[in-house]
Design an enzyme around this catalytic site. Sequence first.
Site, PDB file in Angstrom:
ATOM      1  N   ASP A  76       0.829  -1.208   0.000  1.00 29.22           N
ATOM      2  CA  ASP A  76       0.000   0.000   0.000  1.00 29.22           C
ATOM      3  C   ASP A  76       0.861   1.256   0.000  1.00 29.22           C
ATOM      4  O   ASP A  76       2.032   1.241   0.400  1.00 29.22           O
ATOM      5  CB  ASP A  76      -0.977   0.013   1.177  1.00 29.22           C
ATOM      6  CG  ASP A  76      -0.293  -0.024   2.535  1.00 29.22           C
ATOM      7  OD1 ASP A  76       0.700  -0.761   2.691  1.00 29.22           O
ATOM      8  OD2 ASP A  76      -0.758   0.686   3.452  1.00 29.22           O
ATOM      9  N   GLU A 138      -0.097  -1.397   5.605  1.00 33.07           N
ATOM     10  CA  GLU A 138       0.986  -1.010   6.504  1.00 33.07           C
ATOM     11  C   GLU A 138       0.866   0.461   6.889  1.00 33.07           C
ATOM     12  O   GLU A 138       1.127   0.838   8.029  1.00 33.07           O
ATOM     13  CB  GLU A 138       2.336  -1.264   5.819  1.00 33.07           C
ATOM     14  CG  GLU A 138       3.560  -1.078   6.728  1.00 33.07           C
ATOM     15  CD  GLU A 138       4.100   0.347   6.751  1.00 33.07           C
ATOM     16  OE1 GLU A 138       4.966   0.641   7.597  1.00 33.07           O
ATOM     17  OE2 GLU A 138       3.658   1.176   5.924  1.00 33.07           O
ATOM     18  N   GLU A 166      12.185  -1.231   3.937  1.00 31.67           N
ATOM     19  CA  GLU A 166      11.812   0.184   3.988  1.00 31.67           C
ATOM     20  C   GLU A 166      13.011   1.050   3.572  1.00 31.67           C
ATOM     21  O   GLU A 166      14.167   0.623   3.679  1.00 31.67           O
ATOM     22  CB  GLU A 166      11.381   0.563   5.408  1.00 31.67           C
ATOM     23  CG  GLU A 166      10.061  -0.049   5.850  1.00 31.67           C
ATOM     24  CD  GLU A 166       8.844   0.740   5.378  1.00 31.67           C
ATOM     25  OE1 GLU A 166       9.026   1.724   4.623  1.00 31.67           O
ATOM     26  OE2 GLU A 166       7.727   0.377   5.759  1.00 31.67           O
TER      27      GLU A 166
END
Length: 388
Positions: A76, A138, A166
């Site tokens: 997302d 998330e 990330e």
Amino acid sequence: MARDTFTTREMIDRLIAFDTTSALSNIALIDFVDDYLQGYGVTTRRTGNEDGSKANLFATIGPDIEGGVVLSGHTDVVPVAGQDWVSDPFTVVEKDGRLYGRGTSDMKSFSAAALALVPSFLARPLKKPIHLALSYDEEVGCLGVRSLIADLKANLPRPAMVIIGEPTSMRIVNGHKGIAVYETRVTGQAAHSSQPHRGGNAIFAASMLIDFIRKMAEAKRANAVPDSGYEPPYTTFNVGVINGGTAQNIIAQDCNFFWEHRTLPGDDPASILAGYETYAAETVLPKLREFAPDAQIVTALHSSVPALTPEDDGAAEQLVRLLTGLNASEVVSFATEGGLFQEIGISTVMCGPGSIDQAHQPNEFIDIAQVEHCEAFLNKLADWAAGD
């Protein structure tokens, strides 16, 4: 089944083209990735939400045994509404050595690199598995990955390590703050604004609670931990949304607001909430009930994510140090899914391409050099997984 091949750049283009803003479904992206992986005979598993509009995908490349590494990324992205984009956010634009598009940095480029390299992973062949974990929601509280982790814990061979991709500029991050988000609802009693003795002003009560949150924030700042590595080096608070009242000349019957804290590892979220609720019950509510005997103050946990805690000689960090040649690690203030994997006892670290400075911004971008760095890192990981 046909086997599609993609370069990492082509895979980034494909993933960015799916508008997976958290408010929308991610199923089209998951279907695409699932079909792609099954074309290579890769075993996949889905877990999803109740209505089937969103799904996680877990895939295993290599032997179906314990150990190996999970490459974890969320599908997302945050909204683009209200942001000043100079190009279509869901079409990748290359300019001056950068790729522009929503999710290029946070964090579809990491997943794209891993997916594009699947044929290379399979060609080794691997002695230790490389798992891919793609999650939903998330950005709104790390909600989706919880069912993936539960399924992993209950039904699958246990991985040894997780790498959260990330954006860390391919540096090693071994810790981050935890986060908890609450909604407080204050119910008073409406009355004409000229008759405050006949009502209970929910906005006044909410303002007292918000001021208490401000004071908690000041106390944490005054007791900062300068050597913690965090920026800022203390637990932080925020009140982000507030709604209340119906008209200027009516005493507000209702007020609600959302607030959060981002805690340093070691700070206890439960004690923060307990202190807040004690103040609400013993100081604010009695004042509100002076003229509104049925008044209520209710605080509910909206979402929470545990901190990622640096591990002593953590297996994941040691592996990433080996693959990158880096001898230092750092911590960050933003939260990820890493703490949830760590909670079930899997060694976890963060390392991914792109900068968090670009995340959530208009005209989000990733440097192509970062993508290439990530590709090289994943190829070294595959060599490690293929070794003895």
